[in-house]
Scaffold this motif. Structure first.
Motif, PDB file in Angstrom:
ATOM      1  N   LEU A   1      -3.639  16.021  50.774  1.00 53.62           N
ATOM      2  CA  LEU A   1      -2.736  15.123  51.471  1.00 53.62           C
ATOM      3  C   LEU A   1      -2.069  15.900  52.598  1.00 53.62           C
ATOM      4  CD1 LEU A   1      -1.503  12.293  51.545  1.00 53.62           C
ATOM      5  CD2 LEU A   1       0.320  13.136  50.030  1.00 53.62           C
ATOM      6  N   ARG A   2      -2.523  15.613  53.854  1.00 52.75           N
ATOM      7  CA  ARG A   2      -2.036  16.325  55.023  1.00 52.75           C
ATOM      8  C   ARG A   2      -2.212  17.835  54.867  1.00 52.75           C
ATOM      9  NH1 ARG A   2       3.634  13.136  56.483  1.00 52.75           N
ATOM     10  NH2 ARG A   2       2.664  11.095  56.899  1.00 52.75           N
ATOM     11  N   GLY A   3      -3.389  18.184  54.353  1.00 53.59           N
ATOM     12  CA  GLY A   3      -3.723  19.587  54.194  1.00 53.59           C
ATOM     13  C   GLY A   3      -3.139  20.254  52.972  1.00 53.59           C
ATOM     14  N   VAL A   4      -2.371  19.494  52.195  1.00 57.81           N
ATOM     15  CA  VAL A   4      -1.760  20.060  50.992  1.00 57.81           C
ATOM     16  C   VAL A   4      -2.458  19.483  49.769  1.00 57.81           C
ATOM     17  CG1 VAL A   4       0.365  20.308  49.658  1.00 57.81           C
ATOM     18  CG2 VAL A   4       0.446  20.271  52.163  1.00 57.81           C
ATOM     19  N   LYS A   5      -2.826  20.362  48.851  1.00 56.19           N
ATOM     20  CA  LYS A   5      -3.511  19.940  47.640  1.00 56.19           C
ATOM     21  C   LYS A   5      -2.509  19.326  46.667  1.00 56.19           C
ATOM     22  CE  LYS A   5      -6.677  21.700  44.108  1.00 56.19           C
ATOM     23  NZ  LYS A   5      -7.361  22.917  43.607  1.00 56.19           N
ATOM     24  N   LYS A   6      -2.791  18.113  46.241  1.00 50.31           N
ATOM     25  CA  LYS A   6      -1.917  17.424  45.299  1.00 50.31           C
ATOM     26  C   LYS A   6      -2.723  16.976  44.082  1.00 50.31           C
ATOM     27  CE  LYS A   6       1.934  17.120  47.819  1.00 50.31           C
ATOM     28  NZ  LYS A   6       3.265  17.599  47.374  1.00 50.31           N
ATOM     29  N   ARG A   7      -2.102  17.034  42.916  1.00 47.94           N
ATOM     30  CA  ARG A   7      -2.731  16.542  41.706  1.00 47.94           C
ATOM     31  C   ARG A   7      -2.112  15.182  41.352  1.00 47.94           C
ATOM     32  NH1 ARG A   7      -4.247  20.470  36.901  1.00 47.94           N
ATOM     33  NH2 ARG A   7      -5.824  20.864  38.485  1.00 47.94           N
ATOM     34  N   VAL A   8      -2.962  14.163  41.293  1.00 42.82           N
ATOM     35  CA  VAL A   8      -2.470  12.804  41.043  1.00 42.82           C
ATOM     36  C   VAL A   8      -3.125  12.240  39.786  1.00 42.82           C
ATOM     37  CG1 VAL A   8      -2.055  12.357  43.489  1.00 42.82           C
ATOM     38  CG2 VAL A   8      -4.277  11.785  42.499  1.00 42.82           C
ATOM     39  N   PRO A   9      -2.433  11.343  39.085  1.00 41.42           N
ATOM     40  CA  PRO A   9      -3.008  10.755  37.863  1.00 41.42           C
ATOM     41  C   PRO A   9      -4.094   9.727  38.175  1.00 41.42           C
ATOM     42  CG  PRO A   9      -0.866   9.795  38.331  1.00 41.42           C
ATOM     43  CD  PRO A   9      -1.046  10.912  39.326  1.00 41.42           C
ATOM     44  N   VAL A  10      -5.089   9.671  37.336  1.00 41.29           N
ATOM     45  CA  VAL A  10      -6.143   8.662  37.404  1.00 41.29           C
ATOM     46  C   VAL A  10      -6.338   8.097  36.000  1.00 41.29           C
ATOM     47  CG1 VAL A  10      -7.340   9.698  39.365  1.00 41.29           C
ATOM     48  CG2 VAL A  10      -7.975  10.368  37.046  1.00 41.29           C
ATOM     49  N   MET A  11      -6.954   6.932  35.914  1.00 40.64           N
ATOM     50  CA  MET A  11      -7.144   6.297  34.611  1.00 40.64           C
ATOM     51  C   MET A  11      -8.508   6.672  34.048  1.00 40.64           C
ATOM     52  SD  MET A  11      -6.510   2.290  33.621  1.00 40.64           S
ATOM     53  CE  MET A  11      -4.812   2.385  34.185  1.00 40.64           C
ATOM     54  N   CYS A  12      -8.507   7.214  32.846  1.00 40.50           N
ATOM     55  CA  CYS A  12      -9.762   7.557  32.183  1.00 40.50           C
ATOM     56  C   CYS A  12     -10.416   6.281  31.649  1.00 40.50           C
ATOM     57  CB  CYS A  12      -9.512   8.545  31.050  1.00 40.50           C
ATOM     58  SG  CYS A  12      -8.447   7.866  29.749  1.00 40.50           S
ATOM     59  N   GLN A  13     -11.618   6.418  31.053  1.00 37.26           N
ATOM     60  CA  GLN A  13     -12.357   5.243  30.605  1.00 37.26           C
ATOM     61  C   GLN A  13     -11.619   4.479  29.515  1.00 37.26           C
ATOM     62  OE1 GLN A  13     -15.047   3.937  31.987  1.00 37.26           O
ATOM     63  NE2 GLN A  13     -14.883   2.228  30.557  1.00 37.26           N
ATOM     64  N   CYS A  14     -11.054   5.175  28.542  1.00 41.99           N
ATOM     65  CA  CYS A  14     -10.356   4.443  27.479  1.00 41.99           C
ATOM     66  C   CYS A  14      -9.073   3.822  28.017  1.00 41.99           C
ATOM     67  CB  CYS A  14     -10.073   5.351  26.282  1.00 41.99           C
ATOM     68  SG  CYS A  14      -8.963   6.733  26.602  1.00 41.99           S
ATOM     69  N   GLY A  15      -8.470   4.424  29.045  1.00 41.31           N
ATOM     70  CA  GLY A  15      -7.301   3.828  29.679  1.00 41.31           C
ATOM     71  C   GLY A  15      -7.673   2.555  30.417  1.00 41.31           C
ATOM     72  N   ILE A  16      -8.839   2.588  31.090  1.00 38.77           N
ATOM     73  CA  ILE A  16      -9.331   1.397  31.788  1.00 38.77           C
ATOM     74  C   ILE A  16      -9.579   0.265  30.795  1.00 38.77           C
ATOM     75  CG2 ILE A  16     -11.282   0.448  33.094  1.00 38.77           C
ATOM     76  CD1 ILE A  16     -11.555   3.205  34.425  1.00 38.77           C
ATOM     77  N   GLU A  17     -10.187   0.609  29.647  1.00 35.10           N
ATOM     78  CA  GLU A  17     -10.488  -0.395  28.634  1.00 35.10           C
ATOM     79  C   GLU A  17      -9.206  -0.956  28.018  1.00 35.10           C
ATOM     80  OE1 GLU A  17     -13.031   1.693  25.981  1.00 35.10           O
ATOM     81  OE2 GLU A  17     -14.769   1.657  27.349  1.00 35.10           O
ATOM     82  N   ALA A  18      -8.224  -0.079  27.784  1.00 34.44           N
ATOM     83  CA  ALA A  18      -6.943  -0.533  27.226  1.00 34.44           C
ATOM     84  C   ALA A  18      -6.219  -1.448  28.210  1.00 34.44           C
ATOM     85  CB  ALA A  18      -6.070   0.670  26.876  1.00 34.44           C
ATOM     86  N   ASP A  19      -6.304  -1.106  29.497  1.00 34.90           N
ATOM     87  CA  ASP A  19      -5.675  -1.930  30.527  1.00 34.90           C
ATOM     88  C   ASP A  19      -6.338  -3.305  30.596  1.00 34.90           C
ATOM     89  OD1 ASP A  19      -3.788  -1.999  32.883  1.00 34.90           O
ATOM     90  OD2 ASP A  19      -5.666  -2.409  33.934  1.00 34.90           O
ATOM     91  N   ALA A  20      -7.661  -3.325  30.455  1.00 34.94           N
ATOM     92  CA  ALA A  20      -8.389  -4.596  30.486  1.00 34.94           C
ATOM     93  C   ALA A  20      -8.011  -5.460  29.285  1.00 34.94           C
ATOM     94  CB  ALA A  20      -9.896  -4.336  30.499  1.00 34.94           C
ATOM     95  N   ARG A  21      -7.860  -4.823  28.112  1.00 34.93           N
ATOM     96  CA  ARG A  21      -7.466  -5.574  26.920  1.00 34.93           C
ATOM     97  C   ARG A  21      -6.068  -6.153  27.073  1.00 34.93           C
ATOM     98  NH1 ARG A  21     -10.049  -1.199  24.299  1.00 34.93           N
ATOM     99  NH2 ARG A  21      -8.017  -0.185  23.924  1.00 34.93           N
ATOM    100  N   GLU A  22      -5.164  -5.366  27.636  1.00 42.32           N
ATOM    101  CA  GLU A  22      -3.795  -5.838  27.832  1.00 42.32           C
ATOM    102  C   GLU A  22      -3.757  -6.983  28.837  1.00 42.32           C
ATOM    103  OE1 GLU A  22       0.232  -6.431  27.650  1.00 42.32           O
ATOM    104  OE2 GLU A  22      -1.124  -5.373  26.282  1.00 42.32           O
ATOM    105  N   LYS A  23      -4.567  -6.886  29.885  1.00 43.89           N
ATOM    106  CA  LYS A  23      -4.628  -7.952  30.883  1.00 43.89           C
ATOM    107  C   LYS A  23      -5.161  -9.235  30.255  1.00 43.89           C
ATOM    108  CE  LYS A  23      -6.571  -9.163  35.402  1.00 43.89           C
ATOM    109  NZ  LYS A  23      -7.464  -8.736  36.515  1.00 43.89           N
ATOM    110  N   ALA A  24      -6.210  -9.112  29.421  1.00 44.89           N
ATOM    111  CA  ALA A  24      -6.774 -10.281  28.758  1.00 44.89           C
ATOM    112  C   ALA A  24      -5.762 -10.906  27.801  1.00 44.89           C
ATOM    113  CB  ALA A  24      -8.042  -9.899  28.001  1.00 44.89           C
ATOM    114  N   ALA A  25      -5.006 -10.049  27.095  1.00 46.83           N
ATOM    115  CA  ALA A  25      -3.995 -10.547  26.162  1.00 46.83           C
ATOM    116  C   ALA A  25      -2.881 -11.277  26.911  1.00 46.83           C
ATOM    117  CB  ALA A  25      -3.416  -9.394  25.348  1.00 46.83           C
TER     118      ALA A  25
END
Length: 281
Positions: free
Chosen positions: A28-52
């Motif tokens: 980010l503007r030449g600076v290395k940043k560590r940002v969170p991403v959603m893993c596969q089980c997180g994606i699946e949990a999010d989909a279940r919550e959305k469906a619920a």
């Protein structure tokens, strides 16, 4: 070491469950940043919550409609457990119970039903019994007469109406099972025809099962659904509604004797007994 682990220098950023990355490094503007991403089980949990959440929203909308629908005490008592078995309704009972037992297949393949036959011989009871059994599986069910549904849509044009047309059609669309009672008695105008088409087409396009009851014979129903305006006798040659119903629903004739006449005769006999009178033939 797995390829995923090899691509992540810090094993602490891997999900302990699916071993997928939970963070990634970006510039980010030449600076290395560590940002969170959603893993596969997180994606699946999010989909279940959305469906619920969607199911909870749908149930809230259905609860609002219940006061205006047919899902009253009569509906609640119409179950297979309360079924009064007769020799002329065995096939109806078998069809209904097996349909519910195989609901997942019926739902996946959009297997709807159209019950036709004379008035008062059990079409509505059978459709309600199926609806109750499916609702017991925690599925969203809507049961309503077509004339009532059209009235709700018409009232939505009034600024004081509780429901908007979009809200009505979205609920019709999202219900896992829709029961439309008494097709053919609704008043025939071009407006009513177009709204009925919208209702049927919504279910057709979302490929969700619909159960329909009618007192009309199939030929009479076909003619009835082709009539746009009784005053002008305008006919829709494309049969837009009937052709969709034909594709969506298996037609089943209810042939039993009228329950209303039978109950009326029993009530009359009981009254004479209570009054201490002899009933004349």
């Amino acid at each position: 070491m797995t390829p995923t682990e090899n691509s992540c220098r810090d094993k602490n950023i891997l999900c302990p469950t699916c071993r997928g990355p939970t963070h990634k490094d970006i510039l980010l503007r030449g600076v290395k940043k560590r940002v969170p991403v959603m893993c596969q089980c997180g994606i699946e949990a999010d989909a279940r919550e959305k469906a619920a959440m969607e199911q909870r929203d749908l149930r809230r909308r259905l609860e609002r409609f219940k006061a205006y629908s047919l899902m009253d005490n009569r509906y609640r008592l119409s179950t297979f457990k309360n079924w009064e078995h007769r020799s002329d309704n065995r096939d109806d009972f078998t069809l209904g119970t097996r349909y519910c037992e195989m609901w997942e297949d019926m739902y996946s393949n959009n297997r709807g039903l159209l019950f036709h036959g004379k008035a008062g011989n059990g079409k509505t009871y059978l459709s309600f019994a199926i609806a109750n059994a499916i609702e017991a599986k925690s599925k969203a069910v809507m049961a309503i007469s077509i004339s009532k549904l059209l009235a709700i849509i018409k009232d939505s044009f009034d600024k004081h109406g509780e429901f908007g047309e979009t809200d009505v059609l979205n609920t019709v669309r999202d219900a896992s099972l829709l029961v439309l009672d008494d097709m053919g008695v609704e008043y025939k105008t071009a407006w009513a025809y177009e709204k009925l088409y919208a209702i049927i087409d919504t279910r057709y396009r979302t490929t969700k099962p619909t159960i329909i009851t009618t007192n009309y014979s199939l030929d009479a129903l076909r003619e009835n659904l082709a009539t746009i305006d009784l005053r002008t006798r305008t006919i829709d040659p494309s049969e837009r509604i009937f052709s969709r119903i034909t594709e969506m629903c298996a037609f089943h004739e209810i042939k039993g004797a009228s329950w209303r006449i039978s109950k009326g005769m029993k009530n009359k006999a009981a009254m004479y007994i209570e009054l201490g009178l002899i009933q004349k033939s």
